[in-house]
Write an enzyme that holds these catalytic residues in place. Structure first.
Site, PDB file in Angstrom:
ATOM      1  N   GLY A 218       9.994  21.160   6.672  1.00  0.00           N
ATOM      2  CA  GLY A 218      10.049  21.312   5.216  1.00  0.00           C
ATOM      3  C   GLY A 218       9.913  22.685   6.289  1.00  0.00           C
ATOM      4  O   GLY A 218      10.359  23.473   7.454  1.00  0.00           O
ATOM      5  N   SER A 219       9.439  23.811   5.644  1.00  0.00           N
ATOM      6  CA  SER A 219       9.738  25.439   6.204  1.00  0.00           C
ATOM      7  C   SER A 219       8.605  25.698   7.359  1.00  0.00           C
ATOM      8  O   SER A 219       9.611  26.922   7.651  1.00  0.00           O
ATOM      9  CB  SER A 219       8.966  26.141   5.101  1.00  0.00           C
ATOM     10  OG  SER A 219      10.540  26.393   3.063  1.00  0.00           O
ATOM     11  N   THR A 220       8.069  24.696   7.630  1.00  0.00           N
ATOM     12  CA  THR A 220       7.325  25.163   9.170  1.00  0.00           C
ATOM     13  C   THR A 220       8.600  25.040  10.181  1.00  0.00           C
ATOM     14  O   THR A 220       8.013  25.784  11.431  1.00  0.00           O
ATOM     15  CB  THR A 220       6.549  24.357   9.060  1.00  0.00           C
ATOM     16  OG1 THR A 220       6.841  22.905   9.426  1.00  0.00           O
ATOM     17  CG2 THR A 220       5.132  24.534   8.118  1.00  0.00           C
ATOM     18  N   PHE A 221       9.614  25.102  10.086  1.00  0.00           N
ATOM     19  CA  PHE A 221      10.517  24.594  10.563  1.00  0.00           C
ATOM     20  C   PHE A 221      10.858  25.621  10.804  1.00  0.00           C
ATOM     21  O   PHE A 221      11.998  26.552  11.937  1.00  0.00           O
ATOM     22  CB  PHE A 221      11.693  23.411  11.186  1.00  0.00           C
ATOM     23  CG  PHE A 221      11.797  23.369  12.040  1.00  0.00           C
ATOM     24  CD1 PHE A 221      11.286  22.663  12.823  1.00  0.00           C
ATOM     25  CD2 PHE A 221      13.739  23.458  11.995  1.00  0.00           C
ATOM     26  CE1 PHE A 221      11.671  22.500  14.405  1.00  0.00           C
ATOM     27  CE2 PHE A 221      14.607  22.908  13.315  1.00  0.00           C
ATOM     28  CZ  PHE A 221      13.154  22.407  15.010  1.00  0.00           C
TER      29      PHE A 221
END
Length: 488
Positions: A218-221
């Site tokens: 998800g948005s951690t990437f």
């Protein structure tokens, strides 16, 4: 002698030669690999006749061999086995080994080639053969905090904490977990019952979720997408779209921000604002502008797609996936589509930024000691790569500090959350929640994964579910490091 007899004699001779050659090959070249095969129970029968080395961490003995009334040795796990089970593993004379017990088997039995000189000296001096000890980099207090934060809530997930400057793994917890003592029980019926129950459990307690399973990040990437953009010349003030959605390149498909929210007021905003709010549309735009080549190169520099043979445990390879077109690139830029990471890899991503852009090799083993506890070999930190420049790392740190502040977190933590859809009907799924972060006051970075929304189901977000766990683990590590000066 007629032709038939000669033919039979020649054929028999050739069979004997082939048999001798095969036996010679096995004895000369395959003895070690066959003897140390985890499916070969004979290696574990040997530990019944001599003490296998200890496994310890931070002064706590996690695995030891204890003699029974008949002088036979049984394996025991005396200290909080549930919390450490996924790392330590088990050693059973019936079911083989797992975890550190498996990977360091030759060290623990004393048969490793590196111990040849010590083994020879013991033989010459008449000392009994004993295994060497394995001391792990784990900090017990941090490991227990990580495990308790997950298990007390009944979560399925994992936590990895790393020392950015060295690659030392400070915690590696996975839940649900198991007690290795049950598998290593000297009672064969009890051991079999325990192993069968664990291996058939649909919750997969024997799976180390920290290293052996990948999930969409998800948005951690977005820390990777941002690193690629910053290296391409963008900065925190780079203008990006503030729209609540964006059309993927060469398609009619739109990709929305979380809850369909806009990214501030007006038609444009900045990378700084987009990162701290974790908007999706701007990162699709950035990745498309800078291209797939720099995106993949940056991901590879952080270690995605690589392996970690020196860790001490088997690791599933994290992946970026194929990027055949602009739509695939846009989806991958927000950690969806085919992107899949282990919690270990996501912790490495955070640790690399914390370490000024230098990625260290992660490792679980601090040193090997003899039966007298004197060091035989100490592992030294190794640089894997410079993933990004220090200037880019400093810019990422500023953005992650802003994201933590936006999430009402702690002023001494830089972080990024993630809420990852998954499955065929991803919009209706219970999302996996992520939190990656590092302390600005101590040498620690962390990744937290809570699968399927934890106890909040479809309402879960990275900040609401994974965030509190990550902050608790970082605070525990800060305290442990301050208490000793080194954390060990």
């Amino acid at each position: 002698m007629n032709k038939s007899i000669r033919a039979v004699t020649l054929f028999s001779f050739l069979l004997i030669v082939a048999l001798i050659a095969n036996l010679t090959y096995i004895q000369a070249f395959q003895t070690k690999s066959l003897a140390e095969n985890p499916l070969n129970s004979r290696q574990f029968l040997e530990m019944k006749h001599r003490p296998r080395g200890q496994i310890s961490a931070g002064g706590q003995v996690l695995a030891e061999s204890v003699a029974d009334a008949e002088g036979m040795y049984d394996r025991r796990y005396p200290y909080n086995p549930q919390a450490f089970g996924s790392v330590v593993g088990y050693a059973s004379d019936r079911f083989g080994a797992a975890g550190i017990e498996q990977s360091q088997n030759s060290i623990l039995t004393g048969e490793d080639d590196s111990l040849f000189a010590k083994r020879t000296w013991d033989n010459l001096t008449g000392k009994p053969t004993q295994g060497a000890n394995v001391e792990l980099t784990l900090l017990p207090a941090v490991q227990e905090t990580a495990f308790n934060e997950l298990s007390s809530k009944g979560y399925s997930g994992s936590v990895v904490a790393i020392r950015p400057s060295t690659g030392d793994v400070l915690a590696m917890a996975s839940t649900p977990s198991f007690d290795p003592s049950a598998i290593a029980s000297p009672d064969p019926d009890a051991s079999a019952a325990a192993f069968n129950a664990l291996s058939q459990d649909s919750n997969a307690p024997l799976l180390d979720r920290a290293t052996q399973q990948t999930q969409p990040p998800g948005s951690t990437f977005k820390v990777i997408t941002t690193a690629a953009a910053l290296q391409s010349g963008d900065n925190k003030n780079t203008p990006v779209t503030a729209a609540n959605k964006i059309t993927l390149p060469d398609t009619a498909t739109t990709l929305e921000n979380y809850n369909g929210e806009t990214c501030g007021s007006g038609s444009q905003t900045t990378l700084y604002e987009a990162f701290r709010r974790s908007c999706n549309a701007p990162f699709v735009q950035l990745a498309t502008k800078n291209g797939a080549d720099v995106f993949r190169k940056t991901a590879n520099a952080f270690g995605i797609g690589g392996d970690y043979p020196q860790l001490g445990l088997p690791v599933e390879t994290s992946r970026l996936g194929d990027l055949p077109d602009g739509a695939a690139l846009g989806q991958s830029a927000i950690g969806q589509r085919d992107v899949a990471l282990t919690p270990l890899q996501n912790a490495i991503n955070a640790a690399t930024i914390a370490n000024g852009g230098v990625r260290m090799q992660p490792h679980l083993i601090h040193q090997i000691t003899g039966a007298d506890l004197k060091p035989l070999r100490t592992y030294t930190p190794k640089v894997a790569d410079r993933a990004i420049s220090k200037e880019v790392a400093d810019q990422e740190k500023e953005l992650m500090l802003a994201a933590e502040k936006w999430a009402n977190g702690q002023s001494n933590i830089a972080s990024k959350t993630g809420t990852a859809e998954h499955g065929e009907d991803s919009r209706s799924s219970k999302p996996h929640t992520w939190y990656i972060a590092f302390s600005t006051e101590a040498d620690v970075a962390v990744a937290v994964l809570v699968e399927n929304g934890g106890d909040l189901g479809q309402e879960a977000t990275g900040n609401s579910v994974a965030g509190p766990i990550g902050r608790a683990v970082i605070n525990s590590a800060v305290g442990a490091i301050a208490a000793t000066g080194s954390g060990r």
